[in-house]
Every structure is written in structure tokens, then in C-alpha cells.
Write a protein that holds these residues in place. Structure first.
Motif, short mmCIF file in Angstrom:
data_model
loop_
_atom_site.label_atom_id
_atom_site.label_comp_id
_atom_site.label_asym_id
_atom_site.label_seq_id
_atom_site.Cartn_x
_atom_site.Cartn_y
_atom_site.Cartn_z
N ILE A 18 -69.47 -12.53 3.47
CA ILE A 18 -69.79 -13.80 4.13
C ILE A 18 -69.73 -14.88 3.10
N GLN A 19 -69.84 -14.73 1.90
CA GLN A 19 -69.46 -15.79 1.08
C GLN A 19 -68.19 -16.37 1.12
N MET A 20 -67.29 -15.23 1.12
CA MET A 20 -65.80 -15.52 1.22
C MET A 20 -65.47 -16.15 2.58
N VAL A 21 -66.07 -15.84 3.44
CA VAL A 21 -65.72 -16.42 4.99
C VAL A 21 -66.24 -17.92 4.69
N ASP A 22 -67.26 -18.23 4.26
CA ASP A 22 -67.88 -19.66 4.31
C ASP A 22 -66.90 -20.39 3.29
#
Length: 220
Positions: free
Chosen positions: A37-41
């Protein structure tokens, strides 16, 4: 194509990463749901390969988060073979569903088939606005309009993710980098400059949150 591969098995992530990079794509790897999720954001992505069984979070929840905020195709990987599991995956927004074991070339082919036409053509069209990504060129009503490099990058970020609201900090991280010591008000000035160069209000201010593409502008 910028691909995020999410799986807690290093063998799978390494093999898939190798196949995509040999194809000329860029790959990012996450071994947990939280890091995914951090990477997606943080990273503008074109494709997500997502394992359902992660150590800290259900893959279905990650898929639902992605689909609620971004227009990014998701291919689910799983050892679950029941029809109920597949239906649940599609209900969460998955664009494709692959049961393990699989051949990595199959994943590559499926990913390329799912890639939106706007990414294949490297052109995004929003009403009378045309953004040519490779050429970093913008046409408005078929007339070329000059943007600074940062203005273009901000406009492209919003246009590629029309569902997503980006805060000032989000834009700074994605455009200027994580370690940038930049006054958040600089983002407001860039947005103001972009708007001056457009006759329509393509960028919407979401009070207290940030900026996004105006949903009233027809996306073709």
C-alpha cells in the motif's frame, strides 16, 4: 510499464521481476500488504501483480483499496481454486485471477492485455486535453500549450489517477522525491499556473484534502 509485484515468496517475486524487466518494464517488489500500500501511494504504477495470502493483510483488502483510489489493473495470484474464492476476488475489483502454479510468461501476457489503451499509446485524453507522455507534450483544443517540467509532471500524475485525491505532501513525494525540503505551498503555485494555461477547470480542489482531476471532465 511500471509493475508492482506483491508476494511474500522471494522465488516468485524474483522470477516475475526478471521476466518483466527482460521485457523492458520496471518492477517494484513488496513482501507485505503494508509495504504494498505504501508503494501504491508513492509510485505511479501501471500494473499490480498481487498474491492473496500475505502475512499481514488479505490481498482482497489491498485490491479493494487500490480500486477505490486508483485506475490500476490488478492481477490476483492465489493457491485458492474454488469458484467462491474467484468470485470474491472479482467482486473486490480484480481484473484477472491466476491460480498457482503458473508460468511467468503467462502473467506477462495477461498484464500486457490488461494495460489500458492510454498507457499503450502513451496518450491520455480528457475532454479537449491531450497529454503525450513520451513527448511530454500537452494539447488543449488541438493547440500546443507549454508547461514547465514540474507542471507537466503534476498534471500527468493527476490525469493518470483520476479517482485519487493527492495531498500536497503526496505530490511533493511523487514529483520532487522523498527527501525534498520543499514548502508545500509551492504545489499550490504550480496548480495555479497549470489552471491559468487551461480554459476549463480540469483540476478540482478537494477542501482539506488536496487536488484531483475534475470528474465532470469527460475522459475518453
Amino acid at each position: 510499464m511500471r509493475v508492482l509485484i506483491v508476494d511474500d515468496e522471494a522465488k516468485i517475486t524474483n522470477v516475475l521481476s526478471s521476466y518483466f524487466e527482460k521485457n523492458g518494464d520496471y518492477t517494484y517488489i513488496a513482501n507485505t500488504g503494508e509495504s504494498a500500500i505504501q508503494m501504491v501511494d508513492q509510485v505511479p504504477l501501471d500494473m499490480i501483480i498481487l498474491d492473496l495470502m500475505l502475512p499481514d493483510m488479505a490481498g482482497e483488502d489491498i485490491c479493494q483499496y487500490v480500486k477505490s483510489n486508483y485506475d490500476i489493473p490488478v492481477i490476483m495470484l492465489t493457491a485458492k481454486i474454488s469458484i467462491d474464492d474467484k468470485i470474491k476476488g472479482f467482486e473486490m475489483g480484480a481484473d484477472d485471477y491466476v491460480v498457482k502454479p503458473f508460468h511467468p510468461k503467462e502473467i506477462l501476457v495477461r498484464a500486457e492485455r490488461l494495460l489500458p489503451d492510454s498507457h499503450k499509446k502513451q496518450v491520455i485524453t480528457l475532454g479537449q486535453l491531450e497529454i503525450y507522455k513520451d513527448e511530454r507534450k500537452v494539447l488543449i483544443n488541438h493547440q500546443s500549450t507549454q508547461f514547465t517540467p514540474h507542471e507537466f509532471s503534476i498534471l500527468l500524475l493527476l490525469a493518470e489517477n483520476p479517482k485519487k485525491v493527492f495531498s500536497r505532501d503526496d505530490i511533493i513525494q511523487k514529483i520532487f522525491g522523498f527527501d525534498s525540503d520543499i514548502n508545500p505551498r509551492i504545489v499550490d503555485q504550480h496548480i495555479k499556473n497549470i489552471r491559468k494555461k487551461m480554459k476549463e477547470d480540469y483540476i478540482q480542489t478537494v477542501f482539506g484534502l488536496g487536488y484531483k482531476i475534475n470528474e465532470k471532465v469527460k475522459q475518453e
